[in-house]
Structures are given as structure tokens and as C-alpha cells.
Design a protein around this motif. Structure first.
Motif, PDB file in Angstrom:
ATOM      1  N   ARG A 133       0.868  -1.174   0.000  1.00 17.58           N
ATOM      2  CA  ARG A 133       0.000   0.000   0.000  1.00 17.58           C
ATOM      3  C   ARG A 133       0.908   1.228   0.000  1.00 17.58           C
ATOM      4  NH1 ARG A 133      -2.883  -3.470  -1.075  1.00 17.58           N
ATOM      5  NH2 ARG A 133      -4.851  -4.151  -0.124  1.00 17.58           N
ATOM      6  N   LEU A 134       0.852   1.990  -1.071  1.00 10.98           N
ATOM      7  CA  LEU A 134       1.745   3.126  -1.222  1.00 10.98           C
ATOM      8  C   LEU A 134       1.150   4.391  -0.611  1.00 10.98           C
ATOM      9  CD1 LEU A 134       2.936   2.600  -4.923  1.00 10.98           C
ATOM     10  CD2 LEU A 134       3.780   1.538  -2.820  1.00 10.98           C
ATOM     11  N   ASN A 135       2.035   5.286  -0.217  1.00 15.20           N
ATOM     12  CA  ASN A 135       1.621   6.604   0.258  1.00 15.20           C
ATOM     13  C   ASN A 135       1.593   7.552  -0.946  1.00 15.20           C
ATOM     14  OD1 ASN A 135       1.442   5.803   2.954  1.00 15.20           O
ATOM     15  ND2 ASN A 135       3.601   6.281   3.350  1.00 15.20           N
ATOM     16  N   ILE A 136       0.412   7.731  -1.514  1.00 10.78           N
ATOM     17  CA  ILE A 136       0.241   8.530  -2.724  1.00 10.78           C
ATOM     18  C   ILE A 136      -0.618   9.752  -2.408  1.00 10.78           C
ATOM     19  CG2 ILE A 136      -0.776   8.570  -5.037  1.00 10.78           C
ATOM     20  CD1 ILE A 136       1.724   6.976  -5.018  1.00 10.78           C
ATOM     21  N   ASP A 137      -0.137  10.922  -2.803  1.00 10.40           N
ATOM     22  CA  ASP A 137      -0.931  12.137  -2.618  1.00 10.40           C
ATOM     23  C   ASP A 137      -1.236  12.761  -3.976  1.00 10.40           C
ATOM     24  OD1 ASP A 137       1.414  13.405  -3.440  1.00 10.40           O
ATOM     25  OD2 ASP A 137       2.002  13.964  -1.400  1.00 10.40           O
ATOM     26  N   LEU A 141       0.077  11.908  -7.891  1.00  9.17           N
ATOM     27  CA  LEU A 141      -0.829  11.550  -8.982  1.00  9.17           C
ATOM     28  C   LEU A 141      -0.626  12.458 -10.188  1.00  9.17           C
ATOM     29  CD1 LEU A 141      -4.093  10.874  -6.928  1.00  9.17           C
ATOM     30  CD2 LEU A 141      -2.573   9.183  -7.979  1.00  9.17           C
ATOM     31  N   GLN A 142      -0.391  13.742  -9.929  1.00  9.33           N
ATOM     32  CA  GLN A 142      -0.122  14.678 -11.014  1.00  9.33           C
ATOM     33  C   GLN A 142       1.146  14.289 -11.771  1.00  9.33           C
ATOM     34  OE1 GLN A 142      -2.038  17.803 -11.753  1.00  9.33           O
ATOM     35  NE2 GLN A 142      -0.904  17.293 -13.615  1.00  9.33           N
ATOM     36  N   GLU A 143       2.188  13.915 -11.031  1.00  9.26           N
ATOM     37  CA  GLU A 143       3.450  13.517 -11.640  1.00  9.26           C
ATOM     38  C   GLU A 143       3.287  12.214 -12.432  1.00  9.26           C
ATOM     39  OE1 GLU A 143       7.484  13.655 -12.677  1.00  9.26           O
ATOM     40  OE2 GLU A 143       6.085  15.154 -11.909  1.00  9.26           O
ATOM     41  N   LEU A 144       2.537  11.274 -11.860  1.00 10.82           N
ATOM     42  CA  LEU A 144       2.275  10.017 -12.563  1.00 10.82           C
ATOM     43  C   LEU A 144       1.495  10.260 -13.857  1.00 10.82           C
ATOM     44  CD1 LEU A 144       1.274   7.291  -9.937  1.00 10.82           C
ATOM     45  CD2 LEU A 144       3.092   7.154 -11.646  1.00 10.82           C
ATOM     46  N   CYS A 145       0.525  11.141 -13.804  1.00  9.45           N
ATOM     47  CA  CYS A 145      -0.273  11.453 -14.976  1.00  9.45           C
ATOM     48  C   CYS A 145       0.612  12.007 -16.090  1.00  9.45           C
ATOM     49  CB  CYS A 145      -1.363  12.458 -14.616  1.00  9.45           C
ATOM     50  SG  CYS A 145      -2.464  12.876 -15.994  1.00  9.45           S
ATOM     51  N   PHE A 190      -5.840  17.793  -9.636  1.00  6.27           N
ATOM     52  CA  PHE A 190      -5.662  16.713  -8.660  1.00  6.27           C
ATOM     53  C   PHE A 190      -5.736  17.235  -7.225  1.00  6.27           C
ATOM     54  CE2 PHE A 190      -3.907  14.783 -12.452  1.00  6.27           C
ATOM     55  CZ  PHE A 190      -4.354  13.476 -12.364  1.00  6.27           C
ATOM     56  N   ALA A 191      -5.343  18.481  -7.024  1.00  7.37           N
ATOM     57  CA  ALA A 191      -5.376  19.046  -5.671  1.00  7.37           C
ATOM     58  C   ALA A 191      -6.800  19.197  -5.162  1.00  7.37           C
ATOM     59  CB  ALA A 191      -4.661  20.405  -5.649  1.00  7.37           C
ATOM     60  N   ALA A 192      -7.781  19.256  -6.075  1.00  5.70           N
ATOM     61  CA  ALA A 192      -9.169  19.447  -5.668  1.00  5.70           C
ATOM     62  C   ALA A 192      -9.929  18.134  -5.525  1.00  5.70           C
ATOM     63  CB  ALA A 192      -9.884  20.340  -6.690  1.00  5.70           C
ATOM     64  N   LEU A 193      -9.258  17.015  -5.735  1.00  7.42           N
ATOM     65  CA  LEU A 193      -9.951  15.731  -5.659  1.00  7.42           C
ATOM     66  C   LEU A 193     -10.309  15.399  -4.215  1.00  7.42           C
ATOM     67  CD1 LEU A 193      -7.806  13.516  -8.085  1.00  7.42           C
ATOM     68  CD2 LEU A 193     -10.004  14.622  -8.547  1.00  7.42           C
ATOM     69  N   ASP A 197     -11.723   9.843  -3.886  1.00  5.07           N
ATOM     70  CA  ASP A 197     -11.215   9.626  -5.243  1.00  5.07           C
ATOM     71  C   ASP A 197      -9.700   9.382  -5.233  1.00  5.07           C
ATOM     72  OD1 ASP A 197     -11.815   9.385  -8.004  1.00  5.07           O
ATOM     73  OD2 ASP A 197     -10.860  11.319  -8.366  1.00  5.07           O
ATOM     74  N   VAL A 198      -8.998  10.087  -4.363  1.00  2.08           N
ATOM     75  CA  VAL A 198      -7.557   9.844  -4.221  1.00  2.08           C
ATOM     76  C   VAL A 198      -7.329   8.399  -3.774  1.00  2.08           C
ATOM     77  CG1 VAL A 198      -5.468  10.451  -2.937  1.00  2.08           C
ATOM     78  CG2 VAL A 198      -6.994  12.252  -3.763  1.00  2.08           C
ATOM     79  N   GLY A 199      -8.179   7.928  -2.851  1.00  2.00           N
ATOM     80  CA  GLY A 199      -8.064   6.541  -2.399  1.00  2.00           C
ATOM     81  C   GLY A 199      -8.329   5.545  -3.527  1.00  2.00           C
TER      82      GLY A 199
END
Length: 250
Positions: A133-137, A141-145, A190-193, A197-199
Motif C-alpha cells: 500500500r503506497l503513500n500517494i498524494d 498523482l499529477q506527476e504520474l499522470c 488533482f489538488a481538488a480531488l 477519489d484519491v483513495g
């Protein structure tokens, strides 16, 4: 009934072989006489023919199948190697940095040339059961996108490659990566999610990370067994090793 096309090379070869046998037996009869012995020889040969066919079918066909399978495996792993060079290794390095349990298991993922098939199997099984289980913020997600969107064309070409249909687990990895790419591309800010949805996106990321780790281990084992020079560079580029460097040092 379908007629035989005598213009095909198979038909021409068959006719030539039958005619050759007739010529050989005719010459034997004309030179040596003794038609009874000739008849006995023909029937003996015909009696052994099914055994010949059986031996050729079981042994020669098996050898050809093994050779063809090895060729397909080489082509498949060439495609997998391209994936890790273009996408997989960088993605694995990014995701492993977000794995809170990595410090505890990092040493298990430092692959060396001393690893045995049993060692690879043990680590893969342990990794498969772990379900990280990763710690993703939102910033991650923006960087991954951004990263996956840049690689979208490459991933699409991989999905179209018929060679990959023979590798179910790697195909599932590609589907997971492509699904994550689509999910990320459909988001805006992504900051407004919301946290829910982040989960949800974090679950998609975890799926990719777990499958990617298993495929990376399988690919490393293949390189160690078949291509030591490629394995050497892969060891020096290990995405789980913080001290990894492509520079060869004494």
C-alpha cells in the motif's frame, strides 16, 4: 472433395519421392531378379513405416516445438525488455519511493548474480503475497499522470503486439498500467480531488506496483540465465537500490 494442386512444392516432392521408390525397386528387380525377395522387402518396409512416422512425430516434432517456443520466448522478452527500458524501470523507481515498507524489504530486492532460481521464486512469492500500500498524494498523482501520458503512444503499441498474447501476466500488467493512465487523464485538478477519489486512484497505483514488481523479478531472472551482459546493467540500474549506479566501479 478438395483436389490436390500438383503445382505446390509439397505435392511435387511427394510425387518425386514415390517415383524414386518405384525406380529403386524396379532397378533392384532388373539387376538382381528374385521378385519374391523384393516383395518381402517392400512389405517389411511398409510394416515399419508406422513406427517411423511415430518416431518422427514424437521426437522431431517435439524438438521443433521446443526450438519454436524458445524463439517466441526470446521475442517476448525482447518486448518486455523494451517496456522496462522505456517505462517500467522509471515507473518502478517512482512508485517504490512511496512504499512505506520498502526499507524493511529492500535488501530482498537487491538482485545479484549469486541469486538461484529458488531465490527468485521465493522472493516473487513473498512479493505476490505482500500487497503493498503506497503513500500517494495529489502531487504524486499529477506527476504520474504526466509521466504515463508521455508514454501513452508506446503503451498502445505494446498492447497491439500479438507476441504479448502468449504472456498472460505481463498482458495483465499492461492493462493495469493503461487503466491507470486513463483514470489519471480524466481527472482535472488533482489538488481538488476528494479523499475518496484519491483513495480510488491509489488502489489503481497499488495494483500496478505489485504486478510490476513481480514482472521485474521474472525479467531479471530471464536476463541472468540468458544474457549476463544485459543482466549486469539491469543490476546496476536496480530501481529498489538507492545506491545503484550504471558506472562500473572496482
Amino acid at each position: 472433395m478438395r483436389s490436390i494442386n500438383i503445382r505446390t512444392w509439397e505435392a511435387r516432392l511427394g510425387i518425386a519421392l514415390v517415383l524414386s521408390s518405384i525406380v529403386v525397386y524396379t532397378v533392384k528387380y532388373l539387376l538382381l531378379g528374385d521378385p519374391e525377395n523384393t516383395y518381402h522387402y517392400i512389405f517389411n518396409a511398409l510394416g515399419f513405416l508406422p513406427i517411423n512416422v511415430l518416431l518422427v512425430t514424437l521426437i522431431l516434432n517435439q524438438l521443433l516445438s521446443v526450438r519454436e517456443k524458445r524463439k517466441r520466448l526470446d521475442k517476448l522478452n525482447m518486448v518486455i525488455g523494451t517496456f522496462f527500458s522505456e517505462v517500467g524501470t522509471g515507473l518502478l523507481a517512482f512508485l517504490s519511493d512511496r512504499d512505506p515498507a520498502l526499507p524493511e524489504i529492500r535488501q530482498d530486492l537487491i538482485v545479484t548474480d549469486a541469486w538461484t532460481p529458488e531465490k527468485f521464486s521465493t522472493v516473487r512469492e513473498r512479493t505476490r503475497r505482500r500487497h503493498s500500500r503506497l503513500n500517494i498524494d495529489a502531487a504524486d498523482l499529477q506527476e504520474l499522470c504526466r509521466y504515463l501520458t508521455e508514454k501513452r503512444g508506446f503503451l498502445l503499441r505494446l498492447l497491439e503486439n500479438p507476441v504479448l498474447l502468449e504472456h498472460e501476466s505481463f498482458t495483465e500488467l499492461l492493462r493495469a498500467v493503461f487503466h491507470l493512465t486513463e483514470e489519471l487523464e480524466r481527472r482535472g485538478d488533482f489538488a481538488a480531488l476528494p479523499a475518496s477519489d484519491v483513495g480510488h486512484l491509489a488502489g489503481d497505483v497499488d495494483r500496478v506496483y505489485n504486478r510490476l514488481t513481480g514482472e521485474w523479478l521474472a525479467y531479471m531472472e530471464y536476463l541472468q540465465r540468458n544474457y549476463p551482459y544485459l543482466f549486469s546493467l539491469a543490476m546496476r540500474s536496480n530501481p529498489f537500490d538507492e545506491t545503484a549506479s550504471p558506472i562500473v566501479r572496482v
